[in-house]
Scaffold this active site. Structure first.
Site, PDB file in Angstrom:
ATOM      1  N   ASP A  25     -63.955 -57.481  57.804  1.00 13.86           N
ATOM      2  CA  ASP A  25     -63.262 -58.468  56.961  1.00 13.86           C
ATOM      3  C   ASP A  25     -64.087 -59.738  56.735  1.00 13.86           C
ATOM      4  O   ASP A  25     -63.665 -60.618  55.977  1.00 13.86           O
ATOM      5  CB  ASP A  25     -61.895 -58.826  57.568  1.00 13.86           C
ATOM      6  CG  ASP A  25     -60.886 -57.701  57.401  1.00 13.86           C
ATOM      7  OD1 ASP A  25     -61.172 -56.737  56.680  1.00 13.86           O
ATOM      8  OD2 ASP A  25     -59.787 -57.798  58.004  1.00 13.86           O
ATOM      9  N   CYS A  44     -56.491 -47.341  48.041  1.00 15.40           N
ATOM     10  CA  CYS A  44     -56.715 -48.771  48.155  1.00 15.40           C
ATOM     11  C   CYS A  44     -58.126 -49.030  47.673  1.00 15.40           C
ATOM     12  O   CYS A  44     -58.995 -48.175  47.795  1.00 15.40           O
ATOM     13  CB  CYS A  44     -56.532 -49.162  49.612  1.00 15.40           C
ATOM     14  SG  CYS A  44     -57.384 -50.628  50.097  1.00 15.40           S
ATOM     15  N   ARG A  74     -58.464 -44.704  53.311  1.00 14.32           N
ATOM     16  CA  ARG A  74     -57.552 -45.192  54.351  1.00 14.32           C
ATOM     17  C   ARG A  74     -56.372 -44.260  54.630  1.00 14.32           C
ATOM     18  O   ARG A  74     -55.217 -44.605  54.387  1.00 14.32           O
ATOM     19  CB  ARG A  74     -57.070 -46.595  54.010  1.00 14.32           C
ATOM     20  CG  ARG A  74     -58.210 -47.551  53.784  1.00 14.32           C
ATOM     21  CD  ARG A  74     -57.731 -48.932  53.430  1.00 14.32           C
ATOM     22  NE  ARG A  74     -57.576 -49.784  54.581  1.00 14.32           N
ATOM     23  CZ  ARG A  74     -57.227 -51.070  54.501  1.00 14.32           C
ATOM     24  NH1 ARG A  74     -56.989 -51.630  53.362  1.00 14.32           N
ATOM     25  NH2 ARG A  74     -57.108 -51.798  55.584  1.00 14.32           N
ATOM     26  N   ARG A  83     -52.959 -63.304  48.972  1.00 19.78           N
ATOM     27  CA  ARG A  83     -52.456 -62.376  49.993  1.00 19.78           C
ATOM     28  C   ARG A  83     -52.942 -62.803  51.385  1.00 19.78           C
ATOM     29  O   ARG A  83     -52.302 -62.504  52.375  1.00 19.78           O
ATOM     30  CB  ARG A  83     -52.960 -60.946  49.722  1.00 19.78           C
ATOM     31  CG  ARG A  83     -52.375 -60.309  48.480  1.00 19.78           C
ATOM     32  CD  ARG A  83     -52.823 -58.861  48.388  1.00 19.78           C
ATOM     33  NE  ARG A  83     -52.830 -58.277  49.720  1.00 19.78           N
ATOM     34  CZ  ARG A  83     -53.728 -57.406  50.168  1.00 19.78           C
ATOM     35  NH1 ARG A  83     -54.679 -56.980  49.386  1.00 19.78           N
ATOM     36  NH2 ARG A  83     -53.658 -56.934  51.388  1.00 19.78           N
ATOM     37  N   ARG A 125     -50.890 -51.929  52.488  1.00 18.03           N
ATOM     38  CA  ARG A 125     -51.042 -50.842  53.453  1.00 18.03           C
ATOM     39  C   ARG A 125     -50.357 -51.129  54.795  1.00 18.03           C
ATOM     40  O   ARG A 125     -49.823 -50.225  55.437  1.00 18.03           O
ATOM     41  CB  ARG A 125     -52.532 -50.569  53.680  1.00 18.03           C
ATOM     42  CG  ARG A 125     -52.770 -49.484  54.708  1.00 18.03           C
ATOM     43  CD  ARG A 125     -54.218 -49.124  54.843  1.00 18.03           C
ATOM     44  NE  ARG A 125     -54.454 -48.402  56.077  1.00 18.03           N
ATOM     45  CZ  ARG A 125     -54.319 -47.094  56.211  1.00 18.03           C
ATOM     46  NH1 ARG A 125     -53.950 -46.357  55.202  1.00 18.03           N
ATOM     47  NH2 ARG A 125     -54.545 -46.515  57.383  1.00 18.03           N
ATOM     48  N   ILE A 179     -67.059 -49.428  58.499  1.00 20.64           N
ATOM     49  CA  ILE A 179     -65.606 -49.216  58.657  1.00 20.64           C
ATOM     50  C   ILE A 179     -64.982 -48.630  57.384  1.00 20.64           C
ATOM     51  O   ILE A 179     -64.205 -47.692  57.446  1.00 20.64           O
ATOM     52  CB  ILE A 179     -64.884 -50.536  59.024  1.00 20.64           C
ATOM     53  CG1 ILE A 179     -65.572 -51.226  60.205  1.00 20.64           C
ATOM     54  CG2 ILE A 179     -63.408 -50.282  59.325  1.00 20.64           C
ATOM     55  CD1 ILE A 179     -65.488 -50.537  61.533  1.00 20.64           C
ATOM     56  N   LYS A 186     -52.949 -63.553  59.537  1.00 19.53           N
ATOM     57  CA  LYS A 186     -52.203 -62.642  58.662  1.00 19.53           C
ATOM     58  C   LYS A 186     -52.041 -61.282  59.340  1.00 19.53           C
ATOM     59  O   LYS A 186     -50.941 -60.738  59.417  1.00 19.53           O
ATOM     60  CB  LYS A 186     -52.963 -62.461  57.338  1.00 19.53           C
ATOM     61  CG  LYS A 186     -52.447 -61.309  56.497  1.00 19.53           C
ATOM     62  CD  LYS A 186     -53.250 -61.129  55.224  1.00 19.53           C
ATOM     63  CE  LYS A 186     -54.478 -60.275  55.366  1.00 19.53           C
ATOM     64  NZ  LYS A 186     -54.267 -58.825  55.342  1.00 19.53           N
ATOM     65  N   ASN A 187     -53.146 -60.730  59.838  1.00 16.63           N
ATOM     66  CA  ASN A 187     -53.076 -59.373  60.380  1.00 16.63           C
ATOM     67  C   ASN A 187     -52.259 -59.300  61.663  1.00 16.63           C
ATOM     68  O   ASN A 187     -51.720 -58.243  61.985  1.00 16.63           O
ATOM     69  CB  ASN A 187     -54.488 -58.816  60.610  1.00 16.63           C
ATOM     70  CG  ASN A 187     -55.147 -58.424  59.290  1.00 16.63           C
ATOM     71  OD1 ASN A 187     -54.501 -58.437  58.240  1.00 16.63           O
ATOM     72  ND2 ASN A 187     -56.433 -58.090  59.345  1.00 16.63           N
TER      73      ASN A 187
HETATM   74  C1  UD1 Z   1     -56.816 -53.369  59.799  1.00 17.05           C
HETATM   75  C2  UD1 Z   1     -56.734 -54.711  59.112  1.00 17.05           C
HETATM   76  C3  UD1 Z   1     -57.832 -54.816  58.051  1.00 17.05           C
HETATM   77  C4  UD1 Z   1     -59.193 -54.542  58.677  1.00 17.05           C
HETATM   78  C5  UD1 Z   1     -59.179 -53.215  59.429  1.00 17.05           C
HETATM   79  C6  UD1 Z   1     -60.474 -52.956  60.190  1.00 17.05           C
HETATM   80  C7  UD1 Z   1     -54.384 -55.244  59.227  1.00 17.05           C
HETATM   81  C8  UD1 Z   1     -53.111 -55.451  58.495  1.00 17.05           C
HETATM   82  N1  UD1 Z   1     -55.430 -54.836  58.496  1.00 17.05           N
HETATM   83  O1  UD1 Z   1     -56.579 -52.375  58.808  1.00 17.05           O
HETATM   84  O2  UD1 Z   1     -57.798 -56.146  57.514  1.00 17.05           O
HETATM   85  O3  UD1 Z   1     -60.172 -54.487  57.658  1.00 17.05           O
HETATM   86  O4  UD1 Z   1     -58.110 -53.207  60.385  1.00 17.05           O
HETATM   87  O5  UD1 Z   1     -60.753 -53.988  61.061  1.00 17.05           O
HETATM   88  O6  UD1 Z   1     -54.464 -55.474  60.422  1.00 17.05           O
HETATM   89  N2  UD1 Z   1     -58.568 -44.427  59.355  1.00 17.05           N
HETATM   90  C9  UD1 Z   1     -58.401 -43.069  59.279  1.00 17.05           C
HETATM   91  N3  UD1 Z   1     -57.188 -42.541  59.648  1.00 17.05           N
HETATM   92  C10 UD1 Z   1     -56.159 -43.322  60.091  1.00 17.05           C
HETATM   93  C11 UD1 Z   1     -56.343 -44.719  60.174  1.00 17.05           C
HETATM   94  C12 UD1 Z   1     -57.568 -45.248  59.795  1.00 17.05           C
HETATM   95  O7  UD1 Z   1     -59.317 -42.336  58.888  1.00 17.05           O
HETATM   96  O8  UD1 Z   1     -55.095 -42.774  60.412  1.00 17.05           O
HETATM   97  C13 UD1 Z   1     -59.869 -45.023  58.928  1.00 17.05           C
HETATM   98  C14 UD1 Z   1     -59.686 -45.907  57.690  1.00 17.05           C
HETATM   99  O9  UD1 Z   1     -59.744 -45.155  56.492  1.00 17.05           O
HETATM  100  C15 UD1 Z   1     -60.849 -46.864  57.818  1.00 17.05           C
HETATM  101  C16 UD1 Z   1     -60.999 -47.029  59.340  1.00 17.05           C
HETATM  102  O10 UD1 Z   1     -60.321 -45.920  59.932  1.00 17.05           O
HETATM  103  O11 UD1 Z   1     -62.017 -46.315  57.305  1.00 17.05           O
HETATM  104  C17 UD1 Z   1     -60.426 -48.341  59.874  1.00 17.05           C
HETATM  105  O12 UD1 Z   1     -59.049 -48.371  59.673  1.00 17.05           O
HETATM  106  P1  UD1 Z   1     -58.040 -49.150  60.614  1.00 17.05           P
HETATM  107  O13 UD1 Z   1     -58.744 -49.698  61.818  1.00 17.05           O
HETATM  108  O14 UD1 Z   1     -56.848 -48.289  60.829  1.00 17.05           O
HETATM  109  O15 UD1 Z   1     -57.663 -50.376  59.679  1.00 17.05           O
HETATM  110  P2  UD1 Z   1     -56.221 -50.865  59.245  1.00 17.05           P
HETATM  111  O16 UD1 Z   1     -55.312 -50.925  60.414  1.00 17.05           O
HETATM  112  O17 UD1 Z   1     -55.777 -50.168  58.027  1.00 17.05           O
END
Ligand code: UD1
Length: 423
Positions: free
Chosen positions: A309, A118, A123, A401, A94, A331, A22-23
């Site tokens: 996850d 979320c 996030r 989802r 997201r 995370i 999915k991701n």
């Molecule tokens: C992706 C995955 C999700 C997984 C996560 C961590 C997809 C669609 N989703 O989510 O399933 O749980 O990686 O492995 O691929 N953060 C910030 N600022 C930012 C971006 C992120 O502070 O601009 C923080 C987030 O709040 C969170 C952490 O970084 O606490 C991890 O986020 P991130 O690695 O970006 O996860 P996603 O890409 O949203």
């Protein structure tokens, strides 16, 4: 809304086919915005999140068609496109924010709704926007929408140091950099297999990318990208989820398409918990060694560490382990919402901030429980496999989802599980 009903205690035996990730699909689909030529994805998973991304791409002017029951997606975006990603679609998921980099790279401007809060944490998107600003974008927030504009109409290569290895920010910047002028270097980039998969697809489209899978990714911008056909990588989270199933209720499962490289840290923890994981020609075979798994401590980390996850599913397993385990969530700040639901089934869990202490019990008891997010939903189904009596998981729309036909896959290997529609 549907519920899933599980009668616990049935040992499992057989093979489960693991779907495309999915991701990975959710970041590969927006890559179509980078080219006027068709992008074909094979092994796409059939999930509601994929439908949401399809709707979003269509709202931007992409043509998306699905074949072979949705497993093959053909996408193309020629001519003028709409550069506004509307709140009504973005708020559902997201990962919609992954259109920002491609739109900005292709058109030089984009307006993308912020995804909003979320269930599993705040996030924010600061790592995405700081990176794009380094590449020459001017970004402002107006009425919940990010307004982004590349100065001079085209992004420029830059050296970007991420404060945290964000998966989504790595994907957005990597896609944006493919069409930027000059070279972009992402330091402290995320190393997840889905990023390697995206880089592979972008290279097939003509992008010049090196270092994916390491902490430093270098992208040399090109003037245009072409079309490609790409097979979506196996879903390591679905894989890890089904690897856990026989640990709950005994038996042996072979996860078809699974590879140990996708789940290294997770498989190490399973081994420590008394579970045999064997690589076969077709996938990964899993069998519990004793009558109960053993307690293990787990800390979630970016890849190649233990994935957040799989934390909920692992917690469910530790609820029936011999001994006390400590789970640390590093995370997301609010990702233990499954704990009170597991406690309704007799689990002994103490949550203090980002740490959960789980004291294993001999047996869980079936109960009506509530699915609070995607991975929490499946952790409750797994717990139901081990529980005495009936477990009813309510509000399973989250499940759809991220998991294809979970009840069909589990009942085919001997679980007593069914979906019912609540009227
Ligand atoms: C992706 C995955 C999700 C997984 C996560 C961590 C997809 C669609 N989703 O989510 O399933 O749980 O990686 O492995 O691929 N953060 C910030 N600022 C930012 C971006 C992120 O502070 O601009 C923080 C987030 O709040 C969170 C952490 O970084 O606490 C991890 O986020 P991130 O690695 O970006 O996860 P996603 O890409 O949203």
């Amino acid at each position: 809304m549907d519920s899933i009903i599980v009668q616990g205690g049935k040992a499992l035996k057989g093979q489960i086919h693991i779907a495309g990730a999915k991701n990975a699909a959710l970041t590969l689909m927006p890559a179509t915005l980078l080219s006027e030529e068709p992008l074909t994805l094979t092994n796409a998973p059939r999930l509601s999140d994929i439908k949401t991304m399809t709707q979003l791409l269509q709202s931007l002017g992409a043509e998306v068609s699905a074949m072979q029951d949705g497993k093959v997606q053909v996408m193309s975006t020629h001519g003028a496109i709409n550069t506004t990603a509307d709140y009504d679609i973005v708020r559902k998921m997201r990962a919609s924010n992954l259109v920002l980099g491609p739109l900005l790279a292709r058109e030089g401007h984009a307006i993308v709704s912020l995804p909003g809060g979320c269930a599993i944490g705040a996030r924010p998107m600061d790592i995405h926007t700081d990176g794009l600003e380094k590449m020459g974008a001017e970004i402002s927030l107006k009425e919940g929408y990010l307004h982004a504009k590349a100065s001079g109409g085209r992004l420029k290569g830059a050296v970007i140091d991420f404060p945290f290895a964000s998966v989504g920010a790595t994907e957005n910047i990597m896609m944006a950099a493919t069409l930027a002028k000059g070279t972009t270097v992402i330091n402290n980039a995320a190393r997840e297999p889905e990023i390697v998969d995206l880089a592979k697809c972008l290279r097939a489209m003509g992008a010049e990318i090196a270092g994916d899978g390491t902490s430093t990714i270098t992208v040399q911008g090109v003037d245009r990208l072409g079309g490609a056909t790409h097979q979506v990588v196996t879903d390591r989270i679905e894989l890890g989820t089904y690897m856990l199933a026989p640990v709950f209720c005994g038996g042996e499962i072979e996860c078809l398409g699974g590879h140990i490289d996708l789940v290294g840290a997770f498989a190490e923890k399973l081994d420590a918990a008394g579970v045999d994981v064997t690589q076969t020609e077709l996938g990964l075979k899993v069998k519990r060694r004793g009558d109960r798994p053993q307690a293990v401590d787990v800390t979630t980390e970016p890849f190649p560490g233990f994935p957040t996850d799989l934390q909920a599913q692992m917690m469910a397993m530790l609820c029936i382990a011999e001994g006390t385990s400590v789970l640390e969530e590093k995370i997301f700040e609010n990702r233990f919402m499954h704990a009170p639901e597991l406690m309704r089934m007799g689990a002994e869990i103490d949550v203090q901030g980002g740490t959960a202490t789980v004291k294993g019990v001999q047996r869980l008891k079936g109960a009506p429980v509530m699915a609070t997010d995607l991975r929490a939903s499946v952790s409750l189904i797994l717990a139901g496999l081990a529980a005495e009596g009936e477990t009813r998981v309510n509000r399973v729309y989250h499940l759809d989802r991220g998991y294809e036909h979970v009840e069909e896959k589990l009942s085919a290997v001997g679980a007593q599980i069914e979906r019912v529609s609540d009227s």
